[in-house]
Design an enzyme around this catalytic site. Structure first.
Site, PDB file in Angstrom:
ATOM      1  N   GLU A   1       2.657  42.263  44.665  1.00  0.00           N
ATOM      2  CA  GLU A   1       2.972  43.797  43.828  1.00  0.00           C
ATOM      3  C   GLU A   1       4.539  43.552  43.849  1.00  0.00           C
ATOM      4  O   GLU A   1       4.788  44.017  42.626  1.00  0.00           O
ATOM      5  CB  GLU A   1       2.625  44.818  44.995  1.00  0.00           C
ATOM      6  N   ASP A   2       5.297  43.078  44.716  1.00  0.00           N
ATOM      7  CA  ASP A   2       6.609  43.429  44.531  1.00  0.00           C
ATOM      8  C   ASP A   2       7.574  42.110  44.243  1.00  0.00           C
ATOM      9  O   ASP A   2       8.704  42.169  44.111  1.00  0.00           O
ATOM     10  CB  ASP A   2       7.340  43.945  45.829  1.00  0.00           C
TER      11      ASP A   2
END
Ligand code: MN
Length: 726
Positions: free
Chosen positions: A78-79
Site C-alpha cells: 500500500e505505502d
C-alpha cells in the site's frame, strides 16, 4: 505505551512456538524497515512502529510466524513501491498472497459509505474463507490504528471509529475474539462519544474510590469460599468494559447516578464440574438476580463462547457479575477463532470441517447470490448483531430495533407525525395488531389517519426510548390542553351561576391577585389547575361574588340548559350523555361502574382526564364526593333528542309574508333550523334549509305541515344526511 522492539516479538513467539522460523521474521523485519524508511506516522514517530505493533498483537494471539511476518509487511504494498511479485520472490507465495489480501480489504472503489462498508465486509468474508489470517492481521492493524487514533484529524477519527464499531468489532465478536472486540468498542466509544466516555470513566473511578477496595474484598471472599469447598480456581475482578456499561445504560435509559452494575469477576476453574459447583457456592453466599443466570456451557453461543454467568447482590446492595469457566473456555472467550485455528502445512483455508466455518461458508454463498451491496449488508447485519431486529420499509430502507420492538416503534422511527397518526400496520403485506413484535426481515408499512392520536396504552406497546418519549410528550401536552379547556368551562359556568362577569374581570386584570396567591404565572395555568381538580372553580369565582349576589343565589339553571343542548357520542357505549349546562365537555364512562343509560349518574372532574361519569350507586362515588367541588350534575341524553340534519328544498311563490309562514310552520313543530338560504327568480323562490330532524315520522310531519302552507309549491327532501354530532 511502551515501545515495541523487534526482540519483544521474537521473545513472545518463542514462548509458545520454540521451533519457529526466526529467519523469516528477521527477513520481514529488515525488508519492512528498509521499505518504510523515512516515512513517519501522524504521531511523528517512524512508520515502522506501526508494523511492529501489529506483529506484536498477532504474537499475542499466538499466531504462526507467517502471520507475524505478514503483520510486519502488511503495509508495504500500500505505502511503498514494493510489488506483490517481489514479495513472492523473497517470502514465497503465502506471504505475498496474505499481504495482498490485507491490502485489498482497505482499497475502496465505491463512492457511497454504505457501498464501501458492504465492500469491506465482502472482502473480509472472502478473505476469511480463503485464509482467515488476512482477517486476523487486518483486525490487529485496526486495533493499533485505533490505539493511536488521537493523532488523526477529527473528521478522520470519527469515520475510522464508526467503521470500527460497525464492522471490525462485530466481526471480532463473531469470531469469538472477546478481548479485541472489547478494546475496539471502548476505543470507538472514546472517539464517537468523548463526553459520555469521560463522564462514565470518572463516575466509575469515583464509585470505586468511595467503596474502598470493593473489588479486592469480593475477590478475597470468593477465593476463600472456593478454597473452603476444595475447588481450585483463579479469581479475578475488574470493571466491566465501558462500552458494555454505556450501551446497557442506553438500552435501559438509566443515567450515571443509577449505575450500580459495573463490576465483573471471573473464576477460572480446572474442570466443568467445578464451574457448576462454584456457581452453587456463590448463590449460597449472595442472592442471585433473577433472569441473569446464563449457562453458556450447556448452550454455547454461536461464536463458541462457553461460560456460566450470574449476577448477585452483595454487601450494601452492590450487584456484580461472575463469569465461571475452564481454562480452555477462557482461551476461546478471549481469542476466539484464533485459539483453535489449526495451521496445516501447505493448506490454510476454510475447507476445514470446523463448525465455525459453516457460518462463513453460508455468508459467502449469500454474497455470491446478492449483487446489491445494500441488500447484502442488511442480510449480513442480521447475522452479526443477533440482539437486534432488522426491518424494512416498502422502499427497502432498513431500520434496526432492539428485540421486542413493535410497528409503533417503527412508525415513530420514521417520523413523530407518522407515529402519532398511526392507525394500522401491514407487515409483509398482512394487517397485524400494532403490538405484534417485529421479526428480522419484516417489511413494515405504516398506515396513518388524519384524526388518529396516541393513546395511553401505546406507552406499553413500544420498546424504544424515542417512541416512548414521543408518546408521553404528546399525552402530556394533550392532557394539559384538555385540562385548560375543562377548567375554563368550569369557571365560566360557575361565574354565570353567580352573575360574575368573568371576561370583564380578565380584561380588567382583576385576577392578578388570585394568580399571585396561587403562584400561577398565566391564566392558562389557573384553568389547568381547575381542570386537573387541584383548585375548585367555586373557590376561584367566590372571591368575586358580592354578598348581594350570594343571597340571590344562583340563576335559573334551566336557562343555561336550554341554551346548550349538546349530544355526546360515545365509542364505548351507544348511549349519549348530556352534561347539564356545559358545551362539549370531555366525558367518559367510569370503568368501575360502567353506568347504563337510564341509571342515575353523576360526573366527577378527574385529574387531567375530563369528567368521569359514575353511577350514583357506585361505591367509589361516595368516597369521591368528599370533595364536592369536583362534582358536576350530568344526565343521560334523551335518545329521542338525537338529531339528524336533513336538507330540504322548498319552492314557494315569491310574495309578501310567505317566508315568515314557512319558518313558523317549521318552528311550530319544535324543529330547529340550522341553516337557510333563499334564491328567487321569475315569481318563484327556492328555500334551501337544513333542519334538525329526529326520525322519519318527524320528517313526514314537517313535510306535511310545510306543504299545507298557502303559497308553498313543492317540498322536497335532498338526500344528504349527516349525523349531528357534538
Ligand atoms: Mn496498517
Amino acid at each position: 505505551m511502551t515501545m515495541i522492539r523487534f526482540e519483544d516479538i521474537l521473545d513472545k513467539v518463542e514462548a509458545y512456538k520454540p521451533d519457529f522460523d526466526e529467519e523469516l521474521l528477521q527477513k520481514a523485519y529488515i525488508f519492512s524497515a528498509r521499505e518504510h524508511r523515512g516515512q513517519v506516522r501522524s504521531s511523528g514517530e517512524p512508520y515502522l512502529i506501526h508494523p511492529l505493533n501489529v506483529a506484536y498483537i498477532l504474537a499475542d494471539m499466538r499466531l504462526d510466524e507467517t502471520s507475524i511476518a505478514v503483520g510486519l509487511l502488511h503495509d508495504v504494498l500500500e505505502d511503498t513501491l514494493t510489488t506483490k511479485e517481489k514479495l513472492h520472490e523473497i517470502f514465497g507465495v503465502d506471504v505475498a498472497e496474505l499481504v495482498d489480501g490485507v491490502t485489498k480489504i482497505s482499497r475502496y472503489a465505491y463512492v457511497s459509505k454504505e457501498e464501501q462498508q458492504a465492500e469491506t465486509f465482502r472482502k473480509m468474508l472472502l478473505a476469511m474463507v480463503s485464509d482467515l489470517r488476512v482477517v486476523l492481521v487486518k483486525l490487529a492493524d485496526r486495533l493499533h490504528n485505533m490505539r493511536t487514533l488521537q493523532y488523526l484529524p477529527e473528521e478522520k477519527r470519527l469515520s475510522v471509529a464508526t467503521e470500527t464499531l460497525e464492522i471490525y468489532a462485530p466481526i471480532a465478536n463473531r469470531l469469538g475474539m472477546g478481548r479485541i472486540k472489547s478494546e475496539l468498542e471502548d476505543l470507538s466509544l472514546r472517539y464517537l462519544h468523548p463526553r459520555d466516555f469521560e463522564e462514565l470513566e470518572k463516575a466509575v473511578d469515583e464509585k470505586l474510590s468511595i467503596s474502598g477496595d470493593v473489588v479486592g474484598r469480593i475477590k478475597a471472599t470468593l477465593a476463600k469460599k472456593l478454597k473452603e469447598n476444595e475447588i481450585e480456581g483463579d479469581v479475578t475482578g475488574r470493571v466491566k468494559s465501558l462500552y458494555s456499561i454505556w450501551s446497557k445504560m442506553r438500552r435501559q435509559e438509566i443515567d450515571i447516578g443509577q449505575l450500580y452494575d459495573y463490576l465483573a469477576f471471573r473464576i477460572i476453574a480446572s474442570n466443568v464440574k467445578d464451574c457448576y459447583a462454584s456457581l452453587g457456592i456463590i448463590h449460597q453466599m449472595w442472592r442471585p438476580v433473577p433472569g441473569r443466570i446464563k449457562d453458556y456451557i450447556a448452550m454455547p453461543k454461536p461464536n463458541f463462547y462457553q461460560s456460566l454467568h450470574t449476577t448477585v447482590v452483595a454487601e450494601r446492595g452492590q450487584p456484580f457479575e461472575v463469569q465461571i469457566r475452564t481454562r480452555e473456555m477462557e482461551l476461546v472467550a478471549e481469542q476466539g477463532i484464533a485459539a483453535h485455528w489449526k495451521y496445516k502445512e501447505g493448506r490454510v483455508g476454510a475447507s476445514s470441517d470446523d463448525a465455525s466455518f459453516l457460518w462463513l461458508r453460508q455468508l459467502v454463498e449469500w454474497q455470491n447470490e446478492i449483487k446489491d451491496p445494500r441488500v447484502f449488508m442488511n442480510s449480513l447485519k442480521i447475522d452479526l448483531y443477533p440482539d437486534e431486529v432488522y426491518t424494512f420499509t416498502p422502499k427497502g430502507d432498513v431500520f434496526a430495533f432492539p428485540r421486542g420492538a413493535t410497528p409503533l416503534d417503527f412508525a415513530y422511527r420514521i417520523h413523530t407525525d407518522v407515529g402519532n397518526r398511526c392507525v394500522g400496520v401491514r407487515v409483509n403485506g398482512k394487517l397485524v395488531p400494532l403490538r405484534t413484535p417485529l421479526k428480522n426481515g419484516d417489511i413494515v408499512e405504516i398506515m396513518t389517519g388524519a384524526t388518529q392520536t396516541p393513546s395511553r396504552e401505546w406507552v406499553n406497546m413500544v420498546v424504544t426510548s424515542r417512541a416512548r418519549h414521543k408518546i408521553r410528550h404528546w399525552l402530556n401536552a394533550e392532557q394539559k390542553n384538555r385540562s385548560i379547556e375543562l377548567g375554563r368551562k368550569l369557571i365560566e359556568k360557575e361565574a354565570k351561576k353567580y352573575r360574575v362577569q368573568w371576561r370583564k374581570l380578565i380584561a380588567e386584570n382583576a385576577l392578578d391577585g388570585v394568580m399571585t396567591e396561587y403562584g400561577l404565572p398565566r391564566l392558562e395555568d389557573l384553568y389547568a389547575d381547575v381542570g386537573y381538580g387541584k383548585v375548585s372553580a367555586r373557590s376561584v369565582v367566590e372571591r368575586f361574588v358580592t354578598e348581594e349576589q350570594k343571597e340571590k343565589g344562583t340563576t335559573d339553571e334551566g336557562v343555561i340548559q336550554a341554551a346548550v343542548r349538546k349530544i355526546f357520542p360515545f365509542t364505548s357505549s351507544p348511549a349519549a350523555i348530556k352534561v347539564k349546562g356545559y358545551d362539549d365537555l370531555m366525558t367518559y364512562l367510569a370503568k368501575c361502574c360502567n353506568p347504563l343509560p337510564g341509571e342515575k349518574i353523576v360526573g366527577y372532574v378527574t385529574r387531567g382526564k375530563g369528567v368521569a361519569i359514575h353511577s350514583s350507586n357506585c361505591p367509589n362515588v361516595k368516597n369521591l364526593m368528599f370533595n364536592p367541588d369536583r362534582e358536576i350534575a350530568v344526565e343521560w341524553a334523551d335518545q329521542r333528542q338525537s338529531q339528524f340534519q336533513v336538507e330540504m328544498e322548498i319552492v314557494i311563490e315569491d310574495r309578501q309574508g310567505i317566508l315568515a309562514r314557512v319558518v313558523s310552520a317549521i318552528s311550530n313543530l319544535k324543529t330547529n333550523i340550522r341553516q337557510m338560504e333563499t334564491r328567487s327568480g321569475d315569481g318563484k323562490a327556492t328555500i334551501e334549509a337544513i333542519l334538525e330532524i329526529a326520525d322519519l315520522k318527524h320528517l313526514e310531519k314537517v313535510t306535511r305541515s310545510l306543504s299545507s302552507v298557502d303559497g308553498v309549491v313543492r317540498v322536497d327532501r335532498k338526500y344528504n344526511i349527516k349525523h349531528a354530532t357534538a
